[in-house]
Design a protein around this motif. Structure first.
Motif, PDB file in Angstrom:
ATOM      1  N   THR A 171     -75.386  32.822 -37.670  1.00  0.00           N
ATOM      2  CA  THR A 171     -74.861  33.988 -36.953  1.00  0.00           C
ATOM      3  C   THR A 171     -73.396  33.766 -36.625  1.00  0.00           C
ATOM      4  OG1 THR A 171     -77.033  34.464 -35.991  1.00  0.00           O
ATOM      5  CG2 THR A 171     -75.110  35.446 -34.915  1.00  0.00           C
ATOM      6  N   ILE A 172     -72.548  34.708 -37.010  1.00  0.00           N
ATOM      7  CA  ILE A 172     -71.118  34.644 -36.730  1.00  0.00           C
ATOM      8  C   ILE A 172     -70.719  35.912 -35.989  1.00  0.00           C
ATOM      9  CG2 ILE A 172     -68.805  34.531 -37.725  1.00  0.00           C
ATOM     10  CD1 ILE A 172     -69.971  33.055 -40.091  1.00  0.00           C
ATOM     11  N   HIS A 175     -73.297  38.515 -35.701  1.00  0.00           N
ATOM     12  CA  HIS A 175     -73.813  39.080 -36.947  1.00  0.00           C
ATOM     13  C   HIS A 175     -74.449  37.980 -37.793  1.00  0.00           C
ATOM     14  CE1 HIS A 175     -74.104  41.546 -40.563  1.00  0.00           C
ATOM     15  NE2 HIS A 175     -73.500  40.572 -41.238  1.00  0.00           N
ATOM     16  N   THR A 176     -75.724  38.159 -38.171  1.00  0.00           N
ATOM     17  CA  THR A 176     -76.411  37.193 -39.031  1.00  0.00           C
ATOM     18  C   THR A 176     -75.999  37.428 -40.476  1.00  0.00           C
ATOM     19  OG1 THR A 176     -78.307  37.152 -37.523  1.00  0.00           O
ATOM     20  CG2 THR A 176     -78.658  36.307 -39.752  1.00  0.00           C
ATOM     21  N   LEU A 177     -75.626  36.346 -41.159  1.00  0.00           N
ATOM     22  CA  LEU A 177     -75.148  36.475 -42.533  1.00  0.00           C
ATOM     23  C   LEU A 177     -76.195  37.108 -43.451  1.00  0.00           C
ATOM     24  CD1 LEU A 177     -73.186  33.160 -43.225  1.00  0.00           C
ATOM     25  CD2 LEU A 177     -72.278  35.404 -42.643  1.00  0.00           C
ATOM     26  N   GLY A 181     -74.399  38.011 -46.830  1.00  0.00           N
ATOM     27  CA  GLY A 181     -73.337  37.097 -46.419  1.00  0.00           C
ATOM     28  C   GLY A 181     -73.440  35.755 -47.133  1.00  0.00           C
ATOM     29  N   MET A 182     -74.669  35.318 -47.380  1.00  0.00           N
ATOM     30  CA  MET A 182     -74.879  34.064 -48.089  1.00  0.00           C
ATOM     31  C   MET A 182     -74.309  34.147 -49.502  1.00  0.00           C
ATOM     32  SD  MET A 182     -76.967  32.691 -50.655  1.00  0.00           S
ATOM     33  CE  MET A 182     -78.465  33.674 -50.678  1.00  0.00           C
ATOM     34  N   TYR A 183     -74.603  35.246 -50.213  1.00  0.00           N
ATOM     35  CA  TYR A 183     -74.070  35.418 -51.565  1.00  0.00           C
ATOM     36  C   TYR A 183     -72.540  35.445 -51.551  1.00  0.00           C
ATOM     37  CZ  TYR A 183     -77.978  35.984 -54.777  1.00  0.00           C
ATOM     38  OH  TYR A 183     -79.049  35.740 -55.600  1.00  0.00           O
TER      39      TYR A 183
END
Length: 422
Positions: A171-172, A175-177, A181-183
Motif C-alpha cells: 500500500t502506497i 492505495h494498494t498496488l 501496480g505490480m505489472y
C-alpha cells in the motif's frame, strides 16, 4: 619501440568490453523476459476475479497473447535486417515498459487485453533478438553458454511470482498496488537492459559481419525434415514450459485450496529447479549430445507431471521437480540450431520460433478448452467438476512434454542415420 603485442592490447580491451556489454544485454534481457512471463501466475486469479472470467476465457486470453508473440516473431527478422539487433532490442524493451503503463490504467477487459497483447509483442521481439545474438556470440561450448544465458530467465522466474505476490499487497499513500501496480513496477525494469544495449555495437551492426554471406534461402531451408522435427520438439516443449507459469498457481489454489502465497511458493520452487538445471546441466548436454538430452529431460518432465497429478496433494512437490527436465529444452534446441545452421541461424531461429508461436497459441487454447470441457462433463458447478477439469488441463501440459521426447527420438534416428548427430 611499440611492439605488436602492445598495439593489439587496445583492440583486445575493446573486444572484451564489447563482449561484456553483449553478455550484460543478454543476461539482463533474459531476466526481464522471465519477469514478464511469470508474474502472471499469481495475478491471473485476481484478474479473473476482477473481470469475472472463466477458465475458457483465461485460456483464450493467453492464446491471444501468444498470437501477439507470434506476430512479433514474424516481423522481427525483417526489422533486424533493416535496423539491426541493437535497435530491435531497444524497441522490444521499450515496448514492454510502455505496456506496463497501459496495464496500470486498464480498467476494462478490452483495454487490459490490448495492453497485455502489446507486452507480448515486446516479448516476441526480444525473444528473436536475444536468440540471434546468442547464436552469433556463443560459437564455443554452445550448449553450456545457451543454458547459462537461459539460467537468468530461470532465476528471475523463480523470484518473480513471490515478488509479484508481495507487491500486490503493498500500500502506497493509501492505495494498494494490486495486480495493475505490480505489472507497472515490474515491467518498468525493462529500462535497465537498454543501457548496455545502447552502449554496445552488435555483431549484426558491424560492417564486417559475415553472417549474411552465402545464405541458404528459406524456401530451401524448410525442405530439411530435421528443421520440422525441431519445430515440433520446441513447440511441445515450450507449451509444457510456459503453461506452468499461467496454470500451476491456479491449479493449486482451486484443486487443493492452497493459500496464494503457498501456491506462488510452489511456482517459485518450480523455477528454482528450473534455474538450477540450466546452470548445471549445460555441460552435460554438450557432452552427451543435444538430441539425446532433449529425449531424456523432456521425458522426465512428463513423468513428474503425471505423477504429481495422479499422486494428489502429497505429491505436489513433483510439479516443482518437473522444472529440472523442461528447463534445458529451449536453450538446447537453440544450441542445436546454431550448430546445425551456422550461417542461417537467424533465418532458422526466426522460422522455428514463429512456428513454435503457432503451437503456443493452439496449446494455450487447448489447455483452457480441455479444462472447461471436463468441468462441464463432471459437473460445471461442482468441486469434482472443477478438480477433474484442472487435472485434465494440466495433464495436457504433461502430455506435451512426453510428445517433445517422442519427436526427439524421431529426430535422433533421422540424424543418426545420416551421421549428423550433434
Amino acid at each position: 619501440m611499440i611492439t605488436e603485442q602492445q598495439t593489439n592490447r587496445p583492440a583486445g580491451r575493446k573486444r572484451n568490453r564489447t563482449y561484456i556489454l553483449h553478455l550484460a544485454t543478454i543476461f539482463l534481457g533474459f531476466i526481464i523476459f522471465g519477469i514478464s512471463e511469470n508474474i502472471k501466475g499469481p495475478a491471473i486469479p485476481r484478474i479473473q476475479l476482477d473481470f469475472n472470467l472463466n477458465e475458457m476465457q483465461i485460456g483464450t486470453l493467453l492464446s491471444l497473447n501468444a498470437l501477439g508473440y507470434l506476430i512479433a516473431c514474424s516481423f522481427t527478422a525483417i526489422l533486424t535486417r533493416k535496423i539491426g539487433i541493437k535497435w530491435v532490442s531497444m524497441l522490444a524493451f521499450g515496448t514492454m515498459a510502455i505496456s506496463g503503463i497501459f496495464i496500470f490504467w486498464a480498467h476494462s477487459y478490452s483495454w487490459f487485453s490490448a495492453s497485455y497483447f502489446l507486452m507480448y509483442i515486446g516479448n516476441g521481439m526480444l525473444e528473436i533478438g536475444l536468440a540471434i545474438l546468442s547464436a552469433r556470440i556463443f560459437v564455443r561450448n554452445t550448449g553450456t553458454m545457451m543454458n547459462l544465458s537461459h539460467f537468468f530467465y530461470g532465476i528471475s522466474s523463480t523470484v518473480a511470482p513471490m515478488i509479484a505476490t508481495g507487491l500486490m499487497t503493498v500500500t502506497i499513500a493509501g492505495h494498494t498496488l494490486d495486480w495493475r501496480g505490480m505489472y507497472f513496477a515490474m515491467l518498468m525494469l525493462s529500462v535497465l537492459p537498454m543501457i548496455p544495449a545502447a552502449m554496445s555495437k552488435f555483431p549484426s551492426d558491424a560492417p564486417d559481419d559475415a553472417t549474411g554471406l552465402q545464405r541458404i534461402p528459406l524456401k530451401q531451408l524448410v525442405k530439411d525434415r530435421a528443421l520440422w522435427l525441431i519445430v515440433l520438439i520446441l513447440s511441445f516443449g515450450v507449451v509444457s514450459e510456459m503453461a506452468v507459469g499461467g496454470w500451476l498457481v491456479n491449479y493449486l489454489e482451486k484443486s487443493y485450496r492452497w493459500e496464494p502465497s503457498a501456491a506462488a511458493g510452489m511456482l517459485s520452487a518450480f523455477f528454482l529447479c528450473f534455474s538450477a538445471a540450466r546452470l548445471l546441466l549445460g555441460p552435460i548436454t554438450d557432452r552427451i549430445g543435444f538430441t539425446l538430452s532433449i529425449i531424456i529431460l523432456s521425458g522426465l518432465t512428463g513423468v513428474c507431471t503425471f505423477a504429481a497429478i495422479f499422486g494428489g496433494e502429497s505429491y505436489a512437490f513433483l510439479f516443482a521437480a518437473a522444472g529440472i527436465g523442461i528447463a534445458p529444452i529451449y536453450p538446447t534446441v537453440m544450441a542445436l540450431i546454431a550448430r546445425r545452421y551456422p550461417r542461417e541461424s537467424d533465418t532458422a531461429i526466426t522460422f522455428v520460433v514463429t512456428m513454435m508461436g503457432i503451437g503456443s497459441v493452439i496449446g494455450n487454447y487447448l489447455i483452457g478448452a480441455i479444462t472447461n470441457g471436463f468441468k462441464q462433463l463432471f459437473g460445471q458447478d461442482t468441486e469434482l467438476g472443477l478438480l477433474r477439469g484442472l487435472q485434465a488441463g494440466y495433464g495436457f501440459i504433461g502430455l506435451c512434454a512426453l510428445l517433445c521426447s517422442v519427436f526427439g527420438m524421431v529426430l535422433y534416428r533421422y540424424l543418426k542415420a545420416r551421421k549428423q548427430l550433434i
